[in-house]
Design an enzyme around this catalytic site. Structure first.
Site, PDB file in Angstrom:
ATOM      1  N   ALA A  84       9.769  10.842  -5.719  1.00  0.00           N
ATOM      2  CA  ALA A  84      10.672  11.373  -4.687  1.00  0.00           C
ATOM      3  C   ALA A  84      10.229  10.969  -3.287  1.00  0.00           C
ATOM      4  O   ALA A  84      11.052  10.595  -2.439  1.00  0.00           O
ATOM      5  CB  ALA A  84      10.743  12.896  -4.808  1.00  0.00           C
ATOM      6  N   GLY A 126       4.250   9.312 -10.817  1.00  0.00           N
ATOM      7  CA  GLY A 126       4.338  10.761 -10.813  1.00  0.00           C
ATOM      8  C   GLY A 126       5.643  11.226 -10.199  1.00  0.00           C
ATOM      9  O   GLY A 126       6.316  10.492  -9.466  1.00  0.00           O
ATOM     10  N   CYS A 127       6.020  12.468 -10.492  1.00  0.00           N
ATOM     11  CA  CYS A 127       7.322  12.977 -10.045  1.00  0.00           C
ATOM     12  C   CYS A 127       7.379  13.159  -8.528  1.00  0.00           C
ATOM     13  O   CYS A 127       8.325  12.698  -7.874  1.00  0.00           O
ATOM     14  CB  CYS A 127       7.655  14.264 -10.776  1.00  0.00           C
ATOM     15  SG  CYS A 127       6.373  15.537 -10.729  1.00  0.00           S
ATOM     16  N   PHE A 128       6.379  13.828  -7.937  1.00  0.00           N
ATOM     17  CA  PHE A 128       6.335  13.953  -6.485  1.00  0.00           C
ATOM     18  C   PHE A 128       6.281  12.570  -5.833  1.00  0.00           C
ATOM     19  O   PHE A 128       6.975  12.299  -4.848  1.00  0.00           O
ATOM     20  CB  PHE A 128       5.110  14.756  -6.038  1.00  0.00           C
ATOM     21  CG  PHE A 128       5.314  16.239  -5.950  1.00  0.00           C
ATOM     22  CD1 PHE A 128       6.399  16.784  -5.283  1.00  0.00           C
ATOM     23  CD2 PHE A 128       4.395  17.112  -6.520  1.00  0.00           C
ATOM     24  CE1 PHE A 128       6.579  18.158  -5.185  1.00  0.00           C
ATOM     25  CE2 PHE A 128       4.557  18.495  -6.429  1.00  0.00           C
ATOM     26  CZ  PHE A 128       5.650  19.014  -5.770  1.00  0.00           C
TER      27      PHE A 128
END
Length: 325
Positions: A139, A134-136
């Site tokens: 990061a 996932g994107c979160f």
């Protein structure tokens, strides 16, 4: 040439995949499947592709044994349904959350590997099925991996992170309409965002004795793309010692950069990079992490994983320039 199939071709992640793949020197798009738009030209939906793939249309099916790898972009809960139509020799990269949970990573004989290259590049190279992070989670994990690897996470982890409106996908909702997003900001899913599960399981994979809490506050931002995450936890090491740990950890990972000066989100927009900046205040180590949620947080990372699966240069097709201004 590697033959590519994309399922769920009308969304943001599929659009980014197409934009990147048409300039990739080692691959070719065979088919882009969209049951709702079958027969329509791809550039009629992804209008920035006018002049790029003018003769290609969406299909409602394809012969999967003529394709080397399929990207699943249909969305959460739908990838499981699509797998039954694929030949079992076709490699799969899933961009939904359906197979990110290690306890649910095997389906119909396919074993999905969590596809964070900076975590387990060698394992990815030997795999056939990848669960794209996932994107979160991307990061945040890139901000934490060096500490977890060094068994340095001793106390609670606090995270505050903001994402653009494309993180919500193309489905219309009250909170991703322009009139709501413009000049606005809000929190959501405080301490219970779905990406916490994959963050937690990955931290435990590297540091088995981690038993503290991870507190994550996500924000909806009034911009279209990008993620900036601020992560902090206790550390007895100096800033310089922590910087050395991060630079050594990411030495052989081409897309993660450590900046000695403060960073801003535009530095990574339209790139597959993650840039990290470290600070030290009292006994807290603070890590700022920035990515483009649609590229390093989704489609770019999927292509990075594809490059690894086919023993290509990891950066192939991903040497992109940010839009600085």
């Amino acid at each position: 040439m590697i033959e590519i199939g994309i399922i769920g071709g009308t969304g943001y992640t599929a659009g980014e995949l197409i934009r990147l793949i048409i300039h990739h020197p080692k691959v070719r798009i065979n088919s882009v499947l969209s049951r709702s738009k079958a027969g329509e030209y791809i550039h009629s939906i992804h209008t920035d592709l006018i002049g790029e793939i003018e003769d290609m249309k969406f299909t409602d099916s394809f012969i999967s044994n003529k394709i080397d790898i399929v990207f699943l972009c249909s969305g959460h809960g739908k990838s499981i349904k699509e797998l039954k139509y694929l030949h079992n020799k076709v490699k799969v990269i899933d961009l939904s959350q359906d197979f990110r949970n290690m306890n649910k990573s095997v389906f119909q004989g396919r074993k999905f590997i969590y596809g964070l290259p900076e975590l387990q590049k060698d394992i990815i190279k030997q795999s056939n099925n990848i669960a794209n992070p996932g994107c979160f989670a991307t990061a945040i994990l890139l901000a934490l991996l060096p500490l977890a690897k060094g068994n340095l996470l001793k106390n609670n982890i606090h995270i505050s992170s903001i994402t653009g409106s494309t993180g919500s996908g193309k489905q219309i909702s009250d909170t991703n309409q322009f009139s709501w997003r413009n000049n606005n900001i809000s929190t959501y899913k405080i301490f219970k965002h779905q990406h916490l599960q994959e963050i937690t399981q990955t931290i435990h994979k590297l540091q088995k004795n981690f038993s503290s809490e991870i507190y994550f506050i996500p924000y909806r931002g009034n911009f279209s793309r990008g993620i900036i995450a601020t992560v902090y936890t206790d550390s007895n090491y100096s800033l310089e010692k922590n910087q050395d740990i991060y630079k050594i950890f990411y030495k052989n990972h081409p897309f993660v950069k450590i900046s000695d000066i403060n960073i801003d989100m535009k530095q990574v927009i339209n790139t597959n990079k993650c840039i990290l900046h470290l600070m030290k205040e009292k006994n807290k180590i603070i890590i700022i992490s920035i990515i483009d949620n649609l590229i390093k947080g989704a489609s770019g990372q999927a292509i990075q994983n594809m490059n690894l699966l086919f023993n290509l240069e990891e950066t192939c097709g991903l040497k992109l320039k940010s839009i600085r201004f």
